[in-house]
Design a protein around this motif. Structure first.
Motif, mmCIF file in Angstrom:
data_model
loop_
_atom_site.group_PDB
_atom_site.id
_atom_site.type_symbol
_atom_site.label_atom_id
_atom_site.label_comp_id
_atom_site.label_asym_id
_atom_site.label_seq_id
_atom_site.Cartn_x
_atom_site.Cartn_y
_atom_site.Cartn_z
ATOM 1 N N THR A 151 45.935 56.927 42.781
ATOM 2 C CA THR A 151 45.627 56.953 44.213
ATOM 3 C C THR A 151 46.946 57.092 44.961
ATOM 4 O O THR A 151 47.922 56.406 44.635
ATOM 5 C CB THR A 151 44.921 55.662 44.676
ATOM 6 O OG1 THR A 151 43.929 55.311 43.719
ATOM 7 C CG2 THR A 151 44.293 55.842 46.042
ATOM 8 N N SER B 255 46.790 65.740 39.215
ATOM 9 C CA SER B 255 45.782 66.799 39.159
ATOM 10 C C SER B 255 45.586 67.428 40.538
ATOM 11 O O SER B 255 45.289 68.609 40.647
ATOM 12 C CB SER B 255 44.464 66.241 38.642
ATOM 13 O OG SER B 255 44.638 65.873 37.287
ATOM 14 N N HIS C 162 43.813 56.968 36.489
ATOM 15 C CA HIS C 162 43.562 57.527 37.806
ATOM 16 C C HIS C 162 44.722 57.172 38.734
ATOM 17 O O HIS C 162 45.349 56.127 38.572
ATOM 18 C CB HIS C 162 42.240 56.976 38.345
ATOM 19 C CG HIS C 162 41.073 57.356 37.478
ATOM 20 N ND1 HIS C 162 40.229 58.397 37.777
ATOM 21 C CD2 HIS C 162 40.663 56.866 36.284
ATOM 22 C CE1 HIS C 162 39.341 58.524 36.812
ATOM 23 N NE2 HIS C 162 39.570 57.594 35.888
ATOM 24 N N SER D 293 45.290 53.312 38.215
ATOM 25 C CA SER D 293 44.111 52.473 37.960
ATOM 26 C C SER D 293 43.393 52.973 36.716
ATOM 27 O O SER D 293 43.472 54.155 36.377
ATOM 28 C CB SER D 293 43.140 52.512 39.151
ATOM 29 O OG SER D 293 43.772 52.056 40.322
ATOM 30 N N VAL E 142 42.656 60.681 45.789
ATOM 31 C CA VAL E 142 42.246 59.979 44.567
ATOM 32 C C VAL E 142 42.170 61.041 43.478
ATOM 33 O O VAL E 142 41.373 61.971 43.555
ATOM 34 C CB VAL E 142 40.891 59.266 44.725
ATOM 35 C CG1 VAL E 142 40.485 58.603 43.404
ATOM 36 C CG2 VAL E 142 40.978 58.212 45.828
ATOM 37 N N THR E 143 43.035 60.934 42.489
ATOM 38 C CA THR E 143 43.131 61.974 41.481
ATOM 39 C C THR E 143 43.434 61.322 40.124
ATOM 40 O O THR E 143 43.216 60.119 39.962
ATOM 41 C CB THR E 143 44.192 63.023 41.918
ATOM 42 O OG1 THR E 143 44.282 64.055 40.945
ATOM 43 C CG2 THR E 143 45.563 62.398 42.132
ATOM 44 N N PHE E 144 43.892 62.131 39.156
ATOM 45 C CA PHE E 144 44.221 61.518 37.861
ATOM 46 C C PHE E 144 45.442 62.208 37.262
ATOM 47 O O PHE E 144 45.916 63.221 37.802
ATOM 48 C CB PHE E 144 43.034 61.534 36.893
ATOM 49 C CG PHE E 144 42.262 62.819 36.892
ATOM 50 C CD1 PHE E 144 42.612 63.849 36.033
ATOM 51 C CD2 PHE E 144 41.191 63.010 37.776
ATOM 52 C CE1 PHE E 144 41.902 65.039 36.044
ATOM 53 C CE2 PHE E 144 40.479 64.209 37.793
ATOM 54 C CZ PHE E 144 40.843 65.224 36.918
ATOM 55 N N THR F 23 40.053 52.963 36.222
ATOM 56 C CA THR F 23 38.780 53.635 36.481
ATOM 57 C C THR F 23 38.807 54.311 37.848
ATOM 58 O O THR F 23 39.598 53.948 38.718
ATOM 59 C CB THR F 23 37.592 52.640 36.485
ATOM 60 O OG1 THR F 23 37.735 51.788 37.639
ATOM 61 C CG2 THR F 23 37.552 51.784 35.232
ATOM 62 N N GLU F 24 37.912 55.271 38.012
ATOM 63 C CA GLU F 24 37.827 55.965 39.290
ATOM 64 C C GLU F 24 37.353 55.000 40.374
ATOM 65 O O GLU F 24 37.794 55.075 41.524
ATOM 66 C CB GLU F 24 36.857 57.157 39.178
ATOM 67 C CG GLU F 24 36.998 58.100 40.350
ATOM 68 C CD GLU F 24 36.035 59.277 40.280
ATOM 69 O OE1 GLU F 24 35.246 59.354 39.311
ATOM 70 O OE2 GLU F 24 36.068 60.114 41.193
ATOM 71 N N ASN G 36 45.167 58.178 30.215
ATOM 72 C CA ASN G 36 43.911 58.415 30.936
ATOM 73 C C ASN G 36 43.829 57.475 32.134
ATOM 74 O O ASN G 36 43.063 56.520 32.132
ATOM 75 C CB ASN G 36 42.722 58.167 30.003
ATOM 76 C CG ASN G 36 42.579 59.282 28.992
ATOM 77 O OD1 ASN G 36 42.698 60.455 29.335
ATOM 78 N ND2 ASN G 36 42.357 58.914 27.742
ATOM 79 N N ALA H 41 40.232 53.137 41.534
ATOM 80 C CA ALA H 41 41.107 54.041 42.291
ATOM 81 C C ALA H 41 40.571 54.263 43.705
ATOM 82 O O ALA H 41 41.341 54.385 44.666
ATOM 83 C CB ALA H 41 41.249 55.369 41.552
ATOM 84 N N LYS H 42 39.250 54.303 43.847
ATOM 85 C CA LYS H 42 38.652 54.489 45.176
ATOM 86 C C LYS H 42 38.746 53.217 46.023
ATOM 87 O O LYS H 42 38.947 53.287 47.231
ATOM 88 C CB LYS H 42 37.187 54.939 45.042
ATOM 89 C CG LYS H 42 37.094 56.407 44.645
ATOM 90 C CD LYS H 42 35.664 56.887 44.555
ATOM 91 C CE LYS H 42 35.604 58.387 44.295
ATOM 92 N NZ LYS H 42 34.262 58.850 43.930
#
Lengths: 308, 308
Positions: free
Chosen positions: A170, A27, A168, A266, A294-296, A268-269, A166, A272-273
């Motif tokens: 990184t 993204s 995420h 990952s 950090v995106t998806f 979840t966000e 779906n 990912a963070k």
């Protein structure tokens, strides 16, 4: 409508076990490209932000695909493309593919979607040829289709759009240079049948995991014992970063394209963070500058975001 | 209920590009196996039709898995298994796996399905060890799950039941001997990276075709440039038979297991029967005796068909 703007995102090719066959669309980051119809059969490529681009369209990653496309049109119109380059070349996240795929998506939009996605990919591959000497679709296919794509065969070209998990993503882009040619050159020409079997078991598992929406299976399948052990020696800290990212909760990941970027998937966000933090700590420790994202996974691919 | 009867079908392992990882369950032929509970911790294996089976259960393909299973039970009951052997050993369509998988499915039924399918596969692999010296799940997994199964990894064992495509299967079993050990021995230890990449592209395509119910994609993916070119030299007429079957409308196919049987997948029963005719003509021309089967992919796997 005289023009449009396209967001042309980065992508991750060589999806771990899926070397040369699996890629995904990001993204972010994304190039922004403005397109304008000209009333003569001309092609002009401009850089919006001083980033040096080859002026000759035939030598330009965005230009070469449009030259091919224009051969299919009657000789009455042309295009001006202004590129706001956001994806750094040499990062391993499909900078050239973003320009090439973005170019064909934008011009095709101005043409009322005259060409199919398969045709767009064929055109865009001429951009990769300009960039790297090889007409490959590993990054272009996911940017045109969005989600995850499988290139079952190169000749004839057979691209299978899978799904868009779906997940995420990184990414860390350490500021070191890995030349694609070097990354190719260090690969062994032969692999053991045993390793190859484990690799195609994992490719099967990864495709199944994506299509069955089974994230645990995706994670278990993100293993590469053929390419990664060789190429990762070009990326300082790779092994530690990978292990620590997985310990921090990532499903898995590996080298993005031919590097030097490393990507991790990952669920979840939040994870990912945390993974981003791990990457930052590791490369700070190594004294290597870096960018992180950090995106998806991008379901839509390169996309028209404005008309004018 | 004191006993039951199980239909334990054949299977096709080494599904073209999916060497060592993909297999499918057949609807026919199938062994019939009668199971009876004994009130002492004993295991008796009998042949119903004079076919010579090792009397010592530990040396028997059906017996060895049950010995392992009985280690998990309290020492109060035993089993008598009577085997009506319908699948010829050495055919390449999973004769030993039928006995091993049928045995665990039947005994598990008498135990009120105490064990999971994964556990059943682990037990049944002891039967393959008796038969071939190697604990492999290529044939057992599809017989236990039905449909098409992917063995992503052997250690640890990771089996992914995919789907059961609505496809017909034609099999020819030429009456020649191909020893599994020979079929293994002639394989090259190393393969070119280029071939391996094309192979895992096809494995990805085949898994995607199965899960997306895309028969054309299944057909395009049924290519093997690593194993088949080597092993097919052990099967007279292989190349001609394959080409003519595809010309007759089959989606594709190849060597079943390590041969000598050849299998072909078709979308309709009519095509599957035309394919059978092609196989018959070719092996008649070669002066080699054969059996043929026209059947379909079995969704259910080994199945209890009677209780008593």
């Amino acid at each position: 409508m005289n023009g449009c703007t396209v967001a042309a995102p980065g992508s991750v090719a060589n999806l771990v076990c899926g070397f040369d066959v699996l890629g995904l669309c990001l993204s972010a980051p994304a190039d922004l490209m403005d397109f304008r119809i000209l009333d003569e059969p001309k092609l002009i490529i401009k850089s919006a932000d001083g980033y040096p681009l080859p002026e000759n369209p035939a030598e330009n990653t965005a230009g070469a695909p449009i030259i091919e496309m224009m051969k299919e049109l009657d000789n009455t119109i042309g295009f001006e493309i202004t590129i706001h380059k956001k994806i750094k070349p040499g990062s391993g996240i499909g900078s050239s593919a973003a320009s090439a795929a973005g170019a064909v998506v934008g011009v095709n939009h101005l043409l009322g979607n005259k060409f199919t996605k398969e045709q767009l990919i064929e055109f865009a591959m001429f951009g990769e040829k300009v960039a790297s000497g090889v007409k490959h679709a590993d990054n272009i296919a996911p940017v045109v289709y969005g989600g995850v794509t499988l290139i079952r065969s190169v000749a004839p070209l057979d691209i299978i759009p899978l799904k868009s998990p779906n997940l995420h993503v990184t990414i860390v882009h350490p500021q070191i240079e890995v030349r694609t040619a070097d990354a190719r050159a260090i690969l062994r020409r032969d692999v053991s049948l045993k390793s190859a079997i484990r690799q195609w078991g994992n490719v099967g598992g990864l495709v199944a995991g994506i299509l069955m929406e089974d994230n645990a299976l995706i994670g278990r399948s993100l293993q590469d014992e053929i390419i990664e052990p060789v190429r990762s020696i070009l990326i300082p800290g790779f092994k530690d970063v990978k292990l620590k990212c997985i310990a921090a909760g990532a499903l898995g990941g590996g080298i993005s394209g031919s590097g030097p970027s490393i990507f991790m998937l990952s669920e979840t966000e939040e994870i990912a963070k945390n993974v981003e933090k791990v990457m930052q700590d590791e490369f700070t420790k190594l004294g290597i500058d870096y960018y992180t994202y950090v995106t998806f996974i991008n379901k839509e691919g390169a996309k028209v975001i404005n008309e004018f």
